[in-house]
Scaffold this motif. Structure first.
Motif, mmCIF file in Angstrom:
data_model
loop_
_atom_site.group_PDB
_atom_site.id
_atom_site.type_symbol
_atom_site.label_atom_id
_atom_site.label_comp_id
_atom_site.label_asym_id
_atom_site.label_seq_id
_atom_site.Cartn_x
_atom_site.Cartn_y
_atom_site.Cartn_z
ATOM 1 N N HIS A 16 0.839 -1.199 0.000
ATOM 2 C CA HIS A 16 0.000 0.000 0.000
ATOM 3 C C HIS A 16 0.877 1.253 0.000
ATOM 4 N N ALA A 28 -6.912 6.030 -0.003
ATOM 5 C CA ALA A 28 -8.163 5.404 0.429
ATOM 6 C C ALA A 28 -8.919 4.771 -0.732
ATOM 7 N N GLY A 29 -8.306 4.716 -1.907
ATOM 8 C CA GLY A 29 -9.002 4.179 -3.073
ATOM 9 C C GLY A 29 -9.122 2.664 -3.027
ATOM 10 N N GLY A 30 -10.215 2.173 -3.571
ATOM 11 C CA GLY A 30 -10.426 0.726 -3.591
ATOM 12 C C GLY A 30 -9.406 0.020 -4.466
ATOM 13 N N TRP A 33 -6.110 -0.561 -2.562
ATOM 14 C CA TRP A 33 -6.131 -1.663 -1.606
ATOM 15 C C TRP A 33 -6.266 -3.020 -2.312
ATOM 16 N N SER A 139 -9.262 3.290 6.488
ATOM 17 C CA SER A 139 -9.130 3.471 5.038
ATOM 18 C C SER A 139 -9.416 2.173 4.304
ATOM 19 N N ALA A 143 -12.721 1.611 1.739
ATOM 20 C CA ALA A 143 -12.298 1.625 0.330
ATOM 21 C C ALA A 143 -13.370 1.001 -0.548
#
Length: 321
Positions: A16, A28-30, A33, A139, A143
């Motif tokens: 990350h 914090a984006g999907g 992650w 986060s 996400a």
């Protein structure tokens, strides 16, 4: 599970950090992650390569000793205890561990459960653990992929979002299909004919049909993030097995014959081998031997030749009218 939490969270957070600080992705984006989960999967699978090599060797030995196992079954089929003893003795002598083929999946299960726990409990509740701090856990839990699909959601707990169920269904089907394809690839290309009818083959057939069903049934309860982990792991396994079967197949299998054909074509293409047609020499023609007459006795020869005329007397000088 605490040591696993530290190991899994360390790898996950490291990936990350790399995506955020090096590739400048949204913290914090999907997608960030999900890629971190995929990076975790690749790291774990790379670490398991030695076990995979051991699994391949064990599976190959199991295939090659199947004819001997069948002989033991014929000889000691009436005595189960003696059969088990002789079979284990054969395993020891051939250096085969029948449980080695299960090692990669057995070691992955605790890692899988640790990731499931991180997503289902700590990330969903914003409760940090090990290297996953409370801020990172929040986060992680919030996400969303494509802005609408939480990676902590599952098919059964979609929150009424149809996109979650669609993506979860696609990942479950992909996970099931890759599991089936990997096992089918092993049985159809890298198992000799003798190994397709013994107890080892029955075990492989059982795994062929049972494992996909287990993953399909259990997959609907897995979070999206865990489904990404398992699908990526299956794709790695399928590619890794394809490479091994193509380049180092078991003797006497369809994959071994295909490799021989490829090597021959490659050698002919590079001119290292000249393919020649060897004509069979004509049989040597020997001169006919003259037939020897059969041996006959003296009496038989006399009968055959008849009476011989008496020799004429020589005149003793002068001529006679």
């Amino acid at each position: 599970m605490t040591p696993l939490y530290y190991a899994i969270s360390a790898i996950l957070v490291a990936w990350h950090w790399m995506f955020v600080n090096i590739l400048q992705m949204d913290s914090a984006g999907g997608a960030t992650w999900v890629l971190s989960i995929i990076g975790l999967t690749l790291t774990v699978r790379a670490a398991l390569i030695p076990l995979f090599v051991k699994q391949i060797k064990s599976s190959r030995n199991m295939q090659l000793i199947q004819p001997k196992v069948k002989e033991l079954q014929k000889k000691y089929g009436h005595d189960r205890e003696r059969l088990a003893q002789e079979t284990m003795k054969l395993y020891r002598e051939s250096g085969t561990n029948p449980f080695a083929s299960c090692l990669p999946i057995l070691i992955q299960m605790p890692i899988f459960l640790a990731l499931f726990r991180l997503l289902d409990h700590h990330a969903a509740k914003s409760s940090g653990i090990a290297f996953l701090t409370d801020e990172l856990a929040r986060s992680f839990g919030e996400a969303k992929l494509f802005g609408t699909i939480p990676i902590t959601a599952s098919f059964l707990h979609s929150g009424g979002v149809l996109a979650v169920q669609v993506l979860a269904a696609v990942l479950v089907v992909a996970m099931t299909a890759t599991t089936f394809t990997t096992q089918r690839q092993l049985m159809s290309k890298n198992m000799p004919p003798d190994a397709l009818s013994g107890p080892y083959a029955q075990q492989q057939k059982l795994l062929l049909y049972v494992l996909p069903v287990v993953f399909a049934v259990g997959g609907i309860a897995f979070p999206i993030g865990v489904l990404f982990y398992w699908t990526t792991s299956n794709l790695w396994t399928m590619g890794q097995q394809f490479y091994v079967i193509r380049n180092n197949p078991a003797p006497g299998t369809a994959a071994a014959k295909a490799k021989e054909d490829r090597d021959r074509e490659k050698a002919l293409k590079h001119g290292t081998v000249v393919e020649t047609v060897v004509e069979e020499p004509e049989p040597e023609r020997r001169p006919q031997q003259r037939q020897q007459p059969k041996k006959q006795s003296r009496e038989k020869r006399k009968k055959t030749s008849g009476p011989q005329p008496a020799p004429k007397p020589k005149p003793e000088g002068g001529t006679h009218d």
